[in-house]
Scaffold this motif. Structure first.
Motif, PDB file in Angstrom:
ATOM      1  N   ARG A 199      33.176   0.441  82.736  1.00 37.82           N
ATOM      2  CA  ARG A 199      32.651   0.173  82.822  1.00 37.82           C
ATOM      3  C   ARG A 199      32.038   2.127  81.808  1.00 37.82           C
ATOM      4  NH1 ARG A 199      28.758  -3.099  87.191  1.00 37.82           N
ATOM      5  NH2 ARG A 199      30.059  -2.059  88.238  1.00 37.82           N
ATOM      6  N   ILE A 201      28.398   5.277  81.782  1.00 35.90           N
ATOM      7  CA  ILE A 201      27.554   5.150  82.621  1.00 35.90           C
ATOM      8  C   ILE A 201      26.547   6.083  82.203  1.00 35.90           C
ATOM      9  CG2 ILE A 201      28.894   7.108  83.487  1.00 35.90           C
ATOM     10  CD1 ILE A 201      27.697   6.987  86.047  1.00 35.90           C
ATOM     11  N   PRO A 300      26.401  -4.997  83.810  1.00 31.57           N
ATOM     12  CA  PRO A 300      25.943  -3.615  83.255  1.00 31.57           C
ATOM     13  C   PRO A 300      24.683  -3.450  85.272  1.00 31.57           C
ATOM     14  CG  PRO A 300      24.074  -4.595  81.536  1.00 31.57           C
ATOM     15  CD  PRO A 300      25.305  -4.984  82.598  1.00 31.57           C
ATOM     16  N   THR A 329      21.726   6.412  88.067  1.00 28.30           N
ATOM     17  CA  THR A 329      22.935   6.324  87.215  1.00 28.30           C
ATOM     18  C   THR A 329      23.138   4.275  87.151  1.00 28.30           C
ATOM     19  OG1 THR A 329      24.349   5.830  89.109  1.00 28.30           O
ATOM     20  CG2 THR A 329      24.707   7.763  87.512  1.00 28.30           C
ATOM     21  N   ARG A 331      25.284   1.627  85.097  1.00 28.01           N
ATOM     22  CA  ARG A 331      26.580   1.538  84.658  1.00 28.01           C
ATOM     23  C   ARG A 331      26.230   0.926  83.344  1.00 28.01           C
ATOM     24  NH1 ARG A 331      30.724   4.898  87.056  1.00 28.01           N
ATOM     25  NH2 ARG A 331      29.969   5.171  89.321  1.00 28.01           N
ATOM     26  N   PRO A 369      31.577   2.768  78.444  1.00 24.72           N
ATOM     27  CA  PRO A 369      32.009   2.109  78.432  1.00 24.72           C
ATOM     28  C   PRO A 369      33.599   1.969  77.567  1.00 24.72           C
ATOM     29  CG  PRO A 369      30.655   1.311  77.785  1.00 24.72           C
ATOM     30  CD  PRO A 369      30.450   2.338  77.774  1.00 24.72           C
ATOM     31  N   GLY A 400      34.744  -1.883  87.190  1.00 22.15           N
ATOM     32  CA  GLY A 400      33.073  -1.243  87.242  1.00 22.15           C
ATOM     33  C   GLY A 400      32.794   0.023  87.657  1.00 22.15           C
ATOM     34  N   GLY A 401      34.041   0.941  87.990  1.00 24.34           N
ATOM     35  CA  GLY A 401      34.410   2.986  87.659  1.00 24.34           C
ATOM     36  C   GLY A 401      33.882   3.149  86.501  1.00 24.34           C
ATOM     37  N   SER A 402      33.892   4.274  86.530  1.00 22.92           N
ATOM     38  CA  SER A 402      34.014   5.230  85.066  1.00 22.92           C
ATOM     39  C   SER A 402      34.710   6.228  84.891  1.00 22.92           C
ATOM     40  CB  SER A 402      33.059   5.367  84.232  1.00 22.92           C
ATOM     41  OG  SER A 402      31.577   4.894  84.483  1.00 22.92           O
TER      42      SER A 402
END
Ligand code: BES
Ligand code: MN
Length: 460
Positions: A199, A201, A300, A329, A331, A369, A400-402
């Motif tokens: 994802r 952010i 998101p 934030t 996502r 993303p 899910g992290g960036s």
């Protein structure tokens, strides 16, 4: 290859010691007071690289330095080898709250097969695993079938702004077939994983200004708006009961999940009871109509990361605070644009803000993303290396992290990122008592060792 495998096994204790040394640097990129610690940590990485036989340098930037380390050039008669960049970061998230750590965050502690310290899995343990694999090749005189350039930066946890500029300046030097990154996770040690999507952010700070100074809430209360309450009321309007984000236009660019992807996600291991226990809630909350795996990787979200106002000390203080602030934030999923989303959030907050307080919104650097096909030859080679090291069939993940820099690798170097994560769901990344599993550390080294062989073969 056997020599490499033997080397890794025989040197396990030394490798763990090296990781402990690496973890002792409080390289917290978000906090200015740690600037020197980041520099010292970068020097340690470069020195370590030199000791294992790489050519390394510490490159200053406008922010924290970038370490670049290369495998030595072979005799001029050898054939051209394919080149890969290995990316990692030596900066870590803030360790606070300190009191929840069972042992100090920058004094590594081993318990069973877990190594506890801030940065253990995110990301020092993971990037060191790759360095150790190369060390095994170099120290055993085993020919490396690829040329490797390590790029280990110090600003990942704050958006990688300096590295983006660095890539543009060093495009030619860093030209490569693909980028290899271990900075993601895997569902369990029986499910080694290749991550093909992250994802993005959008990050903002929202300030609500009220009276010119903190006021006595008895003398003035009832006539002056309370900025903390006003901020809470504003933010509460941004999400509905069904977990949908209530910002006009927010979902405009979100692409629906295909039936195929949903089916693949449904096959990943997930036990709701265990998951609830892991995170410590009695009921989950998420956007209705999606499974938890979909919610946390392919949909998101909108989060408040920090909320500050008024008196936080011991006892009470009866005031109307002068201001309230939230760190926020969202996502984002593929096709959403962080700048556009930040603008939508700002516009909507401005529209909702009552005239009794003054709103100030700051947008900080976001991240796009990322999505790449998991079907190409590099990805297939990576899957073979995972299988060989972990002994189980790998799974494909969206996460899910960036990792802010992956899109810059694509834009600047025209290279896809192969993400081979070694972190486990209970590793406590960004939380107190972060750890890294020493079996994942060992298998990660093996995986890296196999990877260069598989990638070179795939390259033909
Ligand atoms: N390693 C993470 C990213 C990650 C975690 C990807 C889990 C996939 C699964 C990375 O270090 C990280 O935390 N990045 C930040 C970036 C942000 C500060 C711009 C993040 O995702 O919060
Ligand atoms: Mn992180």
């Amino acid at each position: 290859m056997q020599a490499v495998i033997d080397y890794l096994k025989q040197n396990e204790a030394r490798s763990i010691d090296a990781l402990c040394d690496y973890l002792r640097f409080p390289s917290v990129s978000a906090q200015a007071e740690h600037r020197e610690d980041l520099r010292a940590c970068a020097e340690w990485v470069a020195n370590h690289c030199r000791q294992i036989g790489l050519e390394a340098r510490v490159c200053p930037t406008a922010g924290h330095p970038v370490v670049v380390a290369k495998t030595p050039s072979p005799a001029s008669t050898s054939p051209r080898r394919p080149r890969f960049v290995v990316y990692g970061h030596y900066d870590v998230q803030p360790p606070e709250p300190f009191d929840l750590w069972k042992s100090p965050p920058f004094e590594p502690r081993i318990e069973g097969r877990s190594l506890f310290a801030r940065g253990a899995c995110d990301n020092k343990g993971q990037n060191l695993a790759h360095l150790i694999a190369v060390e095994a090749y170099l120290k055993t005189g085993t020919e490396l079938p690829c040329e490797l350039i390590f790029v280990i930066e110090g600003e990942e946890e704050v958006g990688s702004s300096s590295l983006a500029a660095f890539l543009r300046e060093h495009q030619a030097e860093l030209a490569c077939e693909a980028v290899v990154i271990s900075d993601t996770g895997m569902p369990s040690p029986k499910h080694p994983a290749l991550t093909y999507a992250l994802r993005g952010i959008a990050a903002l700070e929202v300030l609500v200004h009220g009276p010119a100074r903190d006021l006595h809430s008895g003398i003035f209360g009832g006539t002056v708006d309370n900025p903390a309450l006003a901020l809470c009321q504003l933010l509460a309007k941004l999400r509905d009961k069904r977990g949908r984000i209530a910002i006009p236009g927010f979902y405009d660019d979100v692409q629906p999940l295909s039936a195929y992807e949903r089916k693949q996600m449904a096959r990943l291991p997930f036990n709701e009871r265990e998951y609830r226990k892991l995170v410590g809630v009695k009921q989950l909350f998420g956007e209705r109509g999606y499974t938890p795996i979909e919610q946390r990787s392919a949909r998101p979200t909108f989060e408040i990361n920090g909320l500050t106002s008024g008196y936080q000390g011991e006892g009470s203080k009866t005031i109307i605070p002068a201001w309230a602030r939230a760190k926020i934030t969202a996502r984002l999923v593929p096709n959403q644009d962080p700048a556009r989303i930040a603008r939508l959030i700002r516009l909507h907050l401005q529209k909702l803000c009552p005239p009794t307080v003054r709103l100030e919104v700051q947008v900080t650097r976001g991240a796009d993303p990322y999505l790449v096909s998991p079907e190409g030859p590099h990805a297939q080679a990576a899957l073979r290396a995972l299988k060989a090291a972990f002994g189980f069939d790998p799974v494909l993940l969206r996460e899910g992290g960036s990792i802010p820099i992956v899109n810059d690798f694509k834009k600047c170097l025209h290279a896809d990122s192969l993400m081979l994560g070694l972190a486990l769901p209970d590793d406590n990344a960004h939380s107190p008592n972060e750890k890294f599993d020493l079996d994942c550390f060992a298998k990660g080294q093996l995986m890296s060792a196999f990877l260069w062989r598989e990638l070179a073969a795939a390259q033909g």
